[in-house]
Design an enzyme around this catalytic site. Structure first.
Site, mmCIF file in Angstrom:
data_model
loop_
_atom_site.group_PDB
_atom_site.id
_atom_site.type_symbol
_atom_site.label_atom_id
_atom_site.label_comp_id
_atom_site.label_asym_id
_atom_site.label_seq_id
_atom_site.Cartn_x
_atom_site.Cartn_y
_atom_site.Cartn_z
ATOM 1 N N ARG A 176 0.324 3.033 -18.166
ATOM 2 C CA ARG A 176 1.645 3.656 -18.343
ATOM 3 C C ARG A 176 2.463 2.966 -19.414
ATOM 4 O O ARG A 176 2.404 1.763 -19.582
ATOM 5 C CB ARG A 176 2.424 3.551 -17.031
ATOM 6 C CG ARG A 176 2.089 4.631 -16.067
ATOM 7 C CD ARG A 176 3.170 4.752 -15.027
ATOM 8 N NE ARG A 176 3.185 3.672 -14.061
ATOM 9 C CZ ARG A 176 4.165 3.471 -13.200
ATOM 10 N NH1 ARG A 176 5.235 4.250 -13.221
ATOM 11 N NH2 ARG A 176 4.103 2.490 -12.335
ATOM 12 N N ARG A 234 2.545 -6.519 -2.857
ATOM 13 C CA ARG A 234 3.888 -6.573 -3.450
ATOM 14 C C ARG A 234 4.951 -6.695 -2.364
ATOM 15 O O ARG A 234 5.903 -7.475 -2.478
ATOM 16 C CB ARG A 234 4.115 -5.315 -4.305
ATOM 17 C CG ARG A 234 3.345 -5.387 -5.607
ATOM 18 C CD ARG A 234 3.379 -4.100 -6.389
ATOM 19 N NE ARG A 234 2.913 -4.329 -7.757
ATOM 20 C CZ ARG A 234 2.483 -3.378 -8.576
ATOM 21 N NH1 ARG A 234 2.452 -2.120 -8.175
ATOM 22 N NH2 ARG A 234 2.088 -3.666 -9.792
ATOM 23 N N ASP A 283 -16.955 -1.156 -22.006
ATOM 24 C CA ASP A 283 -15.872 -0.372 -22.617
ATOM 25 C C ASP A 283 -16.480 0.535 -23.683
ATOM 26 O O ASP A 283 -17.672 0.433 -23.990
ATOM 27 C CB ASP A 283 -14.783 -1.295 -23.199
ATOM 28 C CG ASP A 283 -13.391 -0.653 -23.151
ATOM 29 O OD1 ASP A 283 -13.228 0.464 -23.691
ATOM 30 O OD2 ASP A 283 -12.469 -1.261 -22.578
ATOM 31 N N ASN A 333 -6.566 10.637 -18.498
ATOM 32 C CA ASN A 333 -7.453 9.854 -17.638
ATOM 33 C C ASN A 333 -8.458 10.714 -16.873
ATOM 34 O O ASN A 333 -9.511 10.228 -16.464
ATOM 35 C CB ASN A 333 -6.630 8.971 -16.698
ATOM 36 C CG ASN A 333 -6.008 7.791 -17.448
ATOM 37 O OD1 ASN A 333 -6.304 7.586 -18.627
ATOM 38 N ND2 ASN A 333 -5.160 7.025 -16.797
ATOM 39 N N VAL A 391 -9.417 2.357 -9.922
ATOM 40 C CA VAL A 391 -8.086 1.753 -10.113
ATOM 41 C C VAL A 391 -7.229 2.613 -11.051
ATOM 42 O O VAL A 391 -6.005 2.607 -10.977
ATOM 43 C CB VAL A 391 -8.229 0.313 -10.685
ATOM 44 C CG1 VAL A 391 -6.875 -0.325 -10.936
ATOM 45 C CG2 VAL A 391 -9.064 -0.563 -9.755
ATOM 46 N N HIS A 439 -0.194 6.424 -4.076
ATOM 47 C CA HIS A 439 0.192 5.290 -4.921
ATOM 48 C C HIS A 439 1.252 5.773 -5.901
ATOM 49 O O HIS A 439 1.011 6.016 -7.060
ATOM 50 C CB HIS A 439 -1.037 4.793 -5.675
ATOM 51 C CG HIS A 439 -0.807 3.525 -6.440
ATOM 52 N ND1 HIS A 439 -0.119 2.456 -5.920
ATOM 53 C CD2 HIS A 439 -1.184 3.145 -7.682
ATOM 54 C CE1 HIS A 439 -0.094 1.482 -6.814
ATOM 55 N NE2 HIS A 439 -0.718 1.877 -7.899
ATOM 56 N N GLY A 483 -14.108 -0.342 -18.220
ATOM 57 C CA GLY A 483 -12.772 -0.547 -18.777
ATOM 58 C C GLY A 483 -12.580 -2.049 -18.895
ATOM 59 O O GLY A 483 -12.555 -2.759 -17.887
ATOM 60 N N GLY A 484 -12.496 -2.516 -20.102
ATOM 61 C CA GLY A 484 -12.409 -3.970 -20.311
ATOM 62 C C GLY A 484 -11.068 -4.386 -20.868
ATOM 63 O O GLY A 484 -10.971 -5.358 -21.624
ATOM 64 N N GLY A 485 -10.034 -3.665 -20.501
ATOM 65 C CA GLY A 485 -8.689 -3.967 -20.990
ATOM 66 C C GLY A 485 -8.041 -5.080 -20.185
ATOM 67 O O GLY A 485 -8.693 -6.062 -19.810
#
Ligand code: APR
Length: 311
Positions: free
Chosen positions: A85, A154, A34, A98, A121, A178, A10-12
């Site tokens: 999302r 976070r 990707d 997914n 992830v 999550h 995944g190269g986003g």
């Protein structure tokens, strides 16, 4: 000694930042993979980072590809393949799409990189990491989901923003799934070793916890088209680094529980020790009644999404 090989499937948005941080930390050579439609993008991103290297002087080699043969014998595989999302979507809305993607990825990782430490992830995390484990048949110490590292970061960031003190001196732990049912262990949040509860009013602390729970959604709303990527990338790299350097860091992560915390057969966020053997240990500790109730609540949410995978 040959360099480590780190594959990013995944190269986003997250994938690109994983490549950048992995290179800057000199963790090893990077393969950014990707689908063929996005081959130009991953080739462009890796070439761009290759050209950034002279500024910092790091020598990692980065390659963009859509050919699975190039991931052969990777030491670490980090998976962000999927769609992110959009506003109004929950992490669970992503499941159908997914799930198909992760099954394809799992078959290929099994074929070409059977000894890799795999960090998942893609969302909905707890179900996607479960699906990867089922489809690949990897041993439970080699498959982990990135969630707690981000949720805890976070929580730490918000505590630092509230107090003005250094993020370096803040410790927190967020367990569970999550999603909105995550379990911040408030009594274990410390600022300079002092319980956060002693330094911040209950009202403010409750507001920070609420913000942590919905921190991903807050960013989704701001972007309007996509989800967070800098902090998620840094969180996954922290886990990869602990594995590659055998640091044995204790990082809340989605691990396959087999009895720990009364959970059996599900991936859920628990404190894990990550070292050269992958997940070397899950650190179990006594929870207060309310924390236990929250964890069982999150488990129900995870069970529901996992059931929807049909695996
Ligand atoms: N194999 C490999 N890559 C794929 C596949 C596949 N079968 N299908 C899609 N991809 C790629 C897309 O082409 C895209 O480049 O996955 C990449 C995802 O990148 P982005 O859309 O930019 O998403 P990103 O923000 O990086 O988030 C990825 O992580 O946090 C989660 O919810 C998030 O599930 C999402 C994932």
């Amino acid at each position: 000694m040959a360099r480590n090989k780190i594959t990013l499937i995944g190269g986003g948005q997250i994938g690109g930042n994983l490549a950048l941080i992995a290179a800057q930390k000199e963790l090893g050579d990077v393969i950014l993979f990707d689908i063929p439609r996005a081959e130009g993008m991953v080739k462009g991103k890796t070439l761009d980072i290759m050209q950034l290297r002279p500024h910092d002087g790091y020598d990692s080699k980065l390659t963009g590809t859509s050919n699975y043969e190039d991931i052969k014998d990777s030491d670490v595989v980090i998976i962000t393949a999927g769609i992110p999302r959009k506003p109004g979507m929950s992490r669970d809305d992503l499941l159908g799409i997914n799930l198909k993607i992760i099954s394809d990825v799992a078959e290929n990782v099994k074929k070409y990189a059977p000894n890799a430490f795999v960090i998942v992830v893609s969302n909905p995390l707890d179900a996607i990491v479960y699906a990867f484990h089922k489809v690949s048949g990897f041993s439970k110490n080699k498959v982990i989901g990135m969630a707690g590292a981000l949720d805890s970061a976070r929580f730490k960031a918000f505590l630092a923003m509230e107090t003005g003190y250094s993020v370096q001196d803040i410790q927190c732990m967020v367990l569970g799934g999550h999603g909105d049912t995550m379990v911040p262990i408030t009594r274990l949040a410390t600022i300079g070793g002092i319980p956060a509860e002693d330094l911040i009013s209950k009202e403010r602390l409750d507001a920070i916890i609420e913000r942590t729970r919905f921190a991903g959604g807050e960013i989704v709303k701001l972007f309007g088209n996509g989800s967070a990527f800098y902090a998620p990338a840094a969180s996954a790299i922290e886990m990869a680094e602990s594995y590659l350097k055998d640091k044995k860091r204790i990082i809340p992560s989605a691990a396959l529980c087999e009895g720990e915390f009364g959970i059996d057969g599900y991936f859920i966020g628990v404190p894990t020790v990550i070292g050269a053997n992958g997940i070397e240990k899950i650190l179990e500790f006594p929870l207060l009644v309310d924390e236990k109730t929250q964890l069982m609540n999150t488990l129900e949410a995870v069970k529901k999404t996992v059931a929807e995978t049909g695996l």
